[in-house]
Design a protein around this motif. Structure first.
Motif, PDB file in Angstrom:
ATOM      1  N   ASP A  35       0.834  -1.218   0.000  1.00  0.00           N
ATOM      2  CA  ASP A  35       0.000   0.000   0.000  1.00  0.00           C
ATOM      3  C   ASP A  35       0.861   1.258   0.000  1.00  0.00           C
ATOM      4  O   ASP A  35       0.534   2.234  -0.688  1.00  0.00           O
ATOM      5  N   ASP A  36       1.963   1.249   0.755  1.00  0.00           N
ATOM      6  CA  ASP A  36       2.875   2.404   0.740  1.00  0.00           C
ATOM      7  C   ASP A  36       3.456   2.605  -0.657  1.00  0.00           C
ATOM      8  O   ASP A  36       3.577   3.731  -1.134  1.00  0.00           O
ATOM      9  N   PHE A  37       3.813   1.504  -1.303  1.00  0.00           N
ATOM     10  CA  PHE A  37       4.372   1.568  -2.656  1.00  0.00           C
ATOM     11  C   PHE A  37       3.332   2.144  -3.625  1.00  0.00           C
ATOM     12  O   PHE A  37       3.634   3.039  -4.404  1.00  0.00           O
ATOM     13  N   ARG A  38       2.096   1.640  -3.521  1.00  0.00           N
ATOM     14  CA  ARG A  38       1.002   2.149  -4.359  1.00  0.00           C
ATOM     15  C   ARG A  38       0.800   3.649  -4.153  1.00  0.00           C
ATOM     16  O   ARG A  38       0.675   4.404  -5.103  1.00  0.00           O
ATOM     17  N   ASN A  39       0.781   4.052  -2.905  1.00  0.00           N
ATOM     18  CA  ASN A  39       0.573   5.469  -2.604  1.00  0.00           C
ATOM     19  C   ASN A  39       1.697   6.334  -3.169  1.00  0.00           C
ATOM     20  O   ASN A  39       1.443   7.434  -3.664  1.00  0.00           O
ATOM     21  N   LEU A  40       2.917   5.854  -3.091  1.00  0.00           N
ATOM     22  CA  LEU A  40       4.042   6.594  -3.663  1.00  0.00           C
ATOM     23  C   LEU A  40       3.839   6.794  -5.161  1.00  0.00           C
ATOM     24  O   LEU A  40       3.995   7.900  -5.681  1.00  0.00           O
ATOM     25  N   ILE A  41       3.441   5.727  -5.851  1.00  0.00           N
ATOM     26  CA  ILE A  41       3.219   5.813  -7.295  1.00  0.00           C
ATOM     27  C   ILE A  41       2.016   6.704  -7.594  1.00  0.00           C
ATOM     28  O   ILE A  41       2.057   7.539  -8.491  1.00  0.00           O
TER      29      ILE A  41
END
Length: 186
Positions: A35-41
């Motif tokens: 989820d953190d990775f998704r939010n960064l993107i």
């Protein structure tokens, strides 16, 4: 060092830098979950979609990394359908660039990117002019064939650009969607 090898080296260095930046984000704790990775993107908005399309197109033209990494990134970052659409667009675009590069620069370019043994092996499979399109279609539809190479090879064959584009548009989605679904559930 040939121009193609220099370009491959630059692409590898850029990819390594991107990986290092992501590792830094993981080490600092800013990315600790999918989820953190998704939010960064997502914070990059439409640029994130364009980056994925560009990466998939680039990996089709300069096959340094397997395309499956783009499928995984697309599905994880954007979800199954948006990820699939980005990957599909990038692969179609990059595949046609590879086709036209081979059409323009011929066998010498293909041998810069791939081995002569691979070239000769696959050219032998396309000796029957009447079956070129059928063989190419099934190789594009089925997974685990060297798609990037096949796009360059198609540029050396008698197949027209319009027919090759049709083969890609019709043949690619099923396999790409399967990859996207698989990685979407990881």
């Amino acid at each position: 060092m040939s121009k193609t090898k220099k370009i491959k080296s630059v692409v590898i260095v850029i990819l390594l830098l991107v990986i290092c930046l992501f590792l830094r984000e993981i080490i600092t704790g800013r990315i600790s979950s999918v989820d953190d990775f998704r939010n960064l993107i997502y914070n990059y908005g439409p640029i994130g979609f364009m980056v994925l399309i560009g990466i998939q197109a680039l990996q089709s033209v300069l096959p340094v990394l397997p395309g499956v990494l783009g499928f995984a990134a697309g599905s994880i970052c954007f979800g199954i359908i948006p990820g699939f659409l980005c990957n599909y667009a990038g692969i179609i675009f990059g595949s046609m660039i590879a086709f036209f590069l081979a059409r323009r620069y011929g066998k010498p370019l293909v041998l810069e990117l791939f081995s002569e043994e691979m070239h000769d092996k696959w050219m032998a499979k396309f000796q029957n002019e009447e079956k070129v399109e059928k063989i190419m279609f099934w190789l594009i539809v089925l997974p685990f064939f060297p798609d990037d190479f096949l796009c360059y090879l198609a540029g050396l064959l008698s197949i027209s650009a319009k027919r090759f584009l049709t083969i890609l548009l019709v043949g690619k989605p099923l396999c790409l969607l399967a990859y996207s679904i698989f990685f979407g559930f990881i």
